[in-house]
Design an enzyme around this catalytic site. Structure first.
Site, PDB file in Angstrom:
ATOM      1  N   HIS A 184       0.857  -1.196   0.000  1.00  0.00           N
ATOM      2  CA  HIS A 184       0.000   0.000   0.000  1.00  0.00           C
ATOM      3  C   HIS A 184       0.886   1.236   0.000  1.00  0.00           C
ATOM      4  CE1 HIS A 184      -3.194   2.812   1.092  1.00  0.00           C
ATOM      5  NE2 HIS A 184      -4.015   1.876   0.680  1.00  0.00           N
ATOM      6  N   ASP A 229      -7.920  -5.528   0.112  1.00  0.00           N
ATOM      7  CA  ASP A 229      -8.357  -6.401  -0.987  1.00  0.00           C
ATOM      8  C   ASP A 229      -7.969  -7.852  -0.775  1.00  0.00           C
ATOM      9  OD1 ASP A 229      -7.467  -3.578  -2.722  1.00  0.00           O
ATOM     10  OD2 ASP A 229      -9.511  -4.352  -2.714  1.00  0.00           O
TER      11      ASP A 229
HETATM   12  C1  SDX Z   1      -6.205   0.013  -2.968  1.00  0.00           C
HETATM   13  O1  SDX Z   1      -4.419   4.537  -2.211  1.00  0.00           O
HETATM   14  C2  SDX Z   1      -5.377   3.936  -1.595  1.00  0.00           C
HETATM   15  O2  SDX Z   1      -5.793   4.364  -0.552  1.00  0.00           O
HETATM   16  C3  SDX Z   1      -5.915   2.742  -2.313  1.00  0.00           C
HETATM   17  C4  SDX Z   1      -6.950   1.932  -1.545  1.00  0.00           C
HETATM   18  C5  SDX Z   1      -8.213   2.693  -1.314  1.00  0.00           C
HETATM   19  O3  SDX Z   1      -8.967   2.336  -0.396  1.00  0.00           O
HETATM   20  O4  SDX Z   1      -8.515   3.606  -2.144  1.00  0.00           O
HETATM   21  O5  SDX Z   1      -6.414   1.499  -0.300  1.00  0.00           O
HETATM   22  C6  SDX Z   1      -7.353   0.665  -2.328  1.00  0.00           C
HETATM   23  O6  SDX Z   1      -5.922   0.323  -4.093  1.00  0.00           O
HETATM   24  C7  SDX Z   1      -5.354  -0.958  -2.181  1.00  0.00           C
HETATM   25  C8  SDX Z   1      -4.127  -1.481  -2.994  1.00  0.00           C
HETATM   26  C9  SDX Z   1      -4.618  -2.589  -3.908  1.00  0.00           C
HETATM   27  N1  SDX Z   1      -3.583  -2.979  -4.889  1.00  0.00           N
HETATM   28  C10 SDX Z   1      -2.949  -4.169  -4.793  1.00  0.00           C
HETATM   29  O7  SDX Z   1      -3.117  -4.981  -3.871  1.00  0.00           O
HETATM   30  C11 SDX Z   1      -2.039  -4.461  -5.978  1.00  0.00           C
HETATM   31  C12 SDX Z   1      -0.691  -4.955  -5.460  1.00  0.00           C
HETATM   32  N2  SDX Z   1      -0.005  -3.874  -4.776  1.00  0.00           N
HETATM   33  C13 SDX Z   1       0.986  -3.093  -5.528  1.00  0.00           C
HETATM   34  O8  SDX Z   1       0.619  -2.850  -6.868  1.00  0.00           O
HETATM   35  C14 SDX Z   1       1.459  -1.863  -4.752  1.00  0.00           C
HETATM   36  O9  SDX Z   1       1.752  -2.281  -3.482  1.00  0.00           O
HETATM   37  C15 SDX Z   1       0.580  -0.646  -4.668  1.00  0.00           C
HETATM   38  C16 SDX Z   1       0.149  -0.158  -6.014  1.00  0.00           C
HETATM   39  C17 SDX Z   1      -0.628  -0.925  -3.844  1.00  0.00           C
HETATM   40  C18 SDX Z   1       1.390   0.461  -3.965  1.00  0.00           C
HETATM   41  O10 SDX Z   1       2.370   0.836  -4.840  1.00  0.00           O
HETATM   42  P1  SDX Z   1       3.484   1.946  -4.407  1.00  0.00           P
HETATM   43  O11 SDX Z   1       3.173   2.623  -3.148  1.00  0.00           O
HETATM   44  O12 SDX Z   1       3.726   2.784  -5.605  1.00  0.00           O
HETATM   45  O13 SDX Z   1       4.695   1.065  -4.028  1.00  0.00           O
HETATM   46  P2  SDX Z   1       5.741   0.577  -5.069  1.00  0.00           P
HETATM   47  O14 SDX Z   1       5.024  -0.015  -6.256  1.00  0.00           O
HETATM   48  O15 SDX Z   1       6.708   1.677  -5.298  1.00  0.00           O
HETATM   49  O16 SDX Z   1       6.417  -0.633  -4.268  1.00  0.00           O
HETATM   50  C19 SDX Z   1       7.495  -0.414  -3.409  1.00  0.00           C
HETATM   51  C20 SDX Z   1       8.355  -1.669  -3.569  1.00  0.00           C
HETATM   52  C21 SDX Z   1       8.696  -1.953  -5.030  1.00  0.00           C
HETATM   53  O17 SDX Z   1       9.956  -2.602  -5.031  1.00  0.00           O
HETATM   54  P3  SDX Z   1      11.261  -1.691  -5.386  1.00  0.00           P
HETATM   55  O18 SDX Z   1      11.007  -1.048  -6.752  1.00  0.00           O
HETATM   56  O19 SDX Z   1      11.359  -0.653  -4.275  1.00  0.00           O
HETATM   57  O20 SDX Z   1      12.409  -2.689  -5.408  1.00  0.00           O
HETATM   58  O21 SDX Z   1       7.605  -2.817  -3.126  1.00  0.00           O
HETATM   59  C22 SDX Z   1       7.402  -3.713  -4.212  1.00  0.00           C
HETATM   60  C23 SDX Z   1       7.673  -2.938  -5.500  1.00  0.00           C
HETATM   61  O22 SDX Z   1       8.177  -3.808  -6.502  1.00  0.00           O
HETATM   62  N3  SDX Z   1       6.000  -4.139  -4.143  1.00  0.00           N
HETATM   63  C24 SDX Z   1       5.584  -5.396  -4.269  1.00  0.00           C
HETATM   64  C25 SDX Z   1       4.190  -5.345  -4.077  1.00  0.00           C
HETATM   65  N4  SDX Z   1       3.807  -4.071  -3.849  1.00  0.00           N
HETATM   66  C26 SDX Z   1       4.933  -3.334  -3.905  1.00  0.00           C
HETATM   67  N5  SDX Z   1       6.235  -6.557  -4.529  1.00  0.00           N
HETATM   68  C27 SDX Z   1       5.467  -7.669  -4.599  1.00  0.00           C
HETATM   69  N6  SDX Z   1       4.117  -7.701  -4.412  1.00  0.00           N
HETATM   70  C28 SDX Z   1       3.452  -6.553  -4.154  1.00  0.00           C
HETATM   71  N7  SDX Z   1       2.117  -6.577  -3.967  1.00  0.00           N
END
Ligand code: SDX
Length: 434
Positions: free
Chosen positions: A311, A369
């Site tokens: 998140h 989720d």
């Molecule tokens: C919702 O914003 C909100 O409030 C949203 C929400 C709401 O109520 O409106 O809470 C609802 O959207 C919840 C999130 C649902 N999405 C998912 O579950 C999809 C999987 N999650 C990822 O796509 C990700 O965690 C996000 C999109 C939720 C957050 O992305 P960020 O904050 O931009 O974080 P990031 O992508 O920069 O990740 C940081 C690191 C990265 O590695 P590095 O580049 O630093 O090496 O963590 C890794 C990412 O690769 N990472 C994950 C991961 N999520 C982040 N690695 C594996 N699995 C994951 N799920």
């Protein structure tokens, strides 16, 4: 809205031989802000923040999140207290008006919503234009955008009475439209709303009733769904809420703004994650396959992500996921589906991920989720309806944030700038000479 920001000193930024002093403000709780609205005028520089990881887009009094403490407050009330003690209509009133309603206010608001749940009969013709295998979110995007064509008498945003009517219509008609989207794709007749049922019970009967037999409401399941709706109602300036605010800043009508929010929510990184998370758990299939998927989630060359994990704000745990997990167990116990296979995979995946150094180091925890998909499927909802349910509940937050944006005297059309790295100015060369 009267600003409640309190001046709290200033910040100095030195660029080359010039030092800019910018005001700092404090809110009720949470990080202070540096007001950079005059930064370009005084420094001839833009700031750059792709994804807005360090940028506040507005002042708001609706929802507060502390990502480190796992705090989520709706108008100051902790989400778990509201989920346990309140209901959809009461929390919707709270988000819109800022205070919990007394009995008279509650009954009046409930009446206003109840008596707007029907849609124009011509809407059925509109639905007939979709293919029967259309994704419910594709239908929701189109149908909600079309509301401004059916309810033109509540699209003048400069008229406060029309804004109130549009707010009631939007909240009231989302369940009817979501249920119609489902019925259309399964080829069953639409079920009309009933004024003798509460908001969530009404939605369940529109979703699952058929004309051929009486539909019995299960109060345990209805209460669990009502709780799930409360958890999904608002979440500060997330991607879809920011979309609604940006669309509203141009003066677009509320139906069009909500349709824009639905489109943004559909993405798998946002509201589409609940559908994607359940499909991921089904694909994993058995706890013995979890290590392979954990390995893939860490592999930068593999686009696979653990859906339902991570998140932008929550870096310890999502307080909604905790309540969601409890609701999941309540529903499975009520339905006697204790051996639900994907639940076993989900619980083991959560246990392994929370102990794995990659997830610990990157502070990735289950979000709302992760468990919602298992719960919604147990409640009888098809997987492709999960994000439509998220949109149904989030409509309250979207419309509350739109209302706050519109009533904010400081609001202006949102228009971000950029850093340009394209071609410098050059002369056109006729094709014959290229
Ligand atoms: C919702 O914003 C909100 O409030 C949203 C929400 C709401 O109520 O409106 O809470 C609802 O959207 C919840 C999130 C649902 N999405 C998912 O579950 C999809 C999987 N999650 C990822 O796509 C990700 O965690 C996000 C999109 C939720 C957050 O992305 P960020 O904050 O931009 O974080 P990031 O992508 O920069 O990740 C940081 C690191 C990265 O590695 P590095 O580049 O630093 O090496 O963590 C890794 C990412 O690769 N990472 C994950 C991961 N999520 C982040 N690695 C594996 N699995 C994951 N799920």
């Amino acid at each position: 809205m009267t600003s409640k920001m309190k001046p709290n000193g200033s910040a100095k930024i030195s660029i080359k031989d010039k030092t800019i002093e910018l005001p700092v403000y404090s809110g009720t709780v949470g990080p202070d802000v540096v007001d950079i609205s005059k930064f370009y005028k005084e420094s001839d520089h833009f700031t750059l923040d792709p994804g807005f990881t360090s940028t506040a887009s507005c002042e708001s009094q609706i929802t507060f999140i502390d990502g480190d403490k796992g705090t989520l407050l709706y108008r100051g009330y902790p989400i778990d207290e509201l989920a346990e003690n309140s209901n959809f209509i009461e929390v919707a009133y709270l988000l819109l008006q800022g205070e919990l309603p007394n009995e008279e206010e509650y009954q009046q608001f409930n009446h206003n919503i109840t008596y707007h749940t029907m849609v124009h009969e011509q809407f059925k013709t509109f639905f007939n234009g979709f293919r029967r295998d259309a994704h419910p979110m594709a239908i929701m995007c189109g149908a909600v955008g079309a509301l401004s064509a059916f309810y033109h008498d509540s699209t003048d945003v400069t008229d406060q009475r029309q804004r109130v009517v549009a707010t009631h219509r939007m909240i009231a008609k989302m369940p009817t439209i979501a249920a119609m989207a489902h019925k259309y794709t399964v080829g069953q007749p639409y079920i009309h709303p009933r004024n003798d049922l509460d908001y969530t019970e009404n939605f369940m009967q529109m979703m699952f009733a058929v004309p051929a037999e009486k539909y019995e409401i299960n109060p345990v399941l209805a209460k669990a769904l009502d709780k799930i709706f409360i958890l999904h109602m608002d979440h500060e300036q997330n991607a879809s809420t920011s979309t609604v605010r940006l669309a509203g800043s141009s003066g677009a009508n509320p139906f069009a703004c909500i349709a824009a929010g639905i489109a943004c929510l559909w993405g798998p990184a946002h509201g589409g994650a609940n559908e994607a998370a359940l499909r991921m758990l089904e694909e994993i299939g058995d706890v013995s396959n979890i290590p392979e998927y954990i390995k893939r989630a860490k592999d930068k060359s593999d686009p696979f992500r653990l859906m339902g994990f991570g998140h932008r704000v929550y870096k310890n745990y999502d307080p909604r996921a905790k309540v969601m997990r409890e609701a999941c167990h309540e529903v499975l116990d009520a339905l006697d589906i204790r051996q639900e296979p994907t639940l076993k995979v989900a619980m083991e995946l959560e246990r392994i991920a929370l102990e794995d150094e990659y997830f610990v180091e990157k502070r990735l925890c289950p979000n709302i989720d992760f468990y919602s998909g298992i719960t919604l499927r147990a409640l009888g909802f098809p997987t492709e309806m999960f994000t439509a349910l998220f949109a149904l509940a989030r409509t309250v937050g979207w419309i509350a944030q739109w209302k706050e944006m519109y009533e904010d005297p400081a609001q202006k059309i949102g228009r971000p700038r950029q850093i340009y790295t394209g071609a410098a100015e050059r002369r056109f060369i006729p094709r014959a000479k290229r």
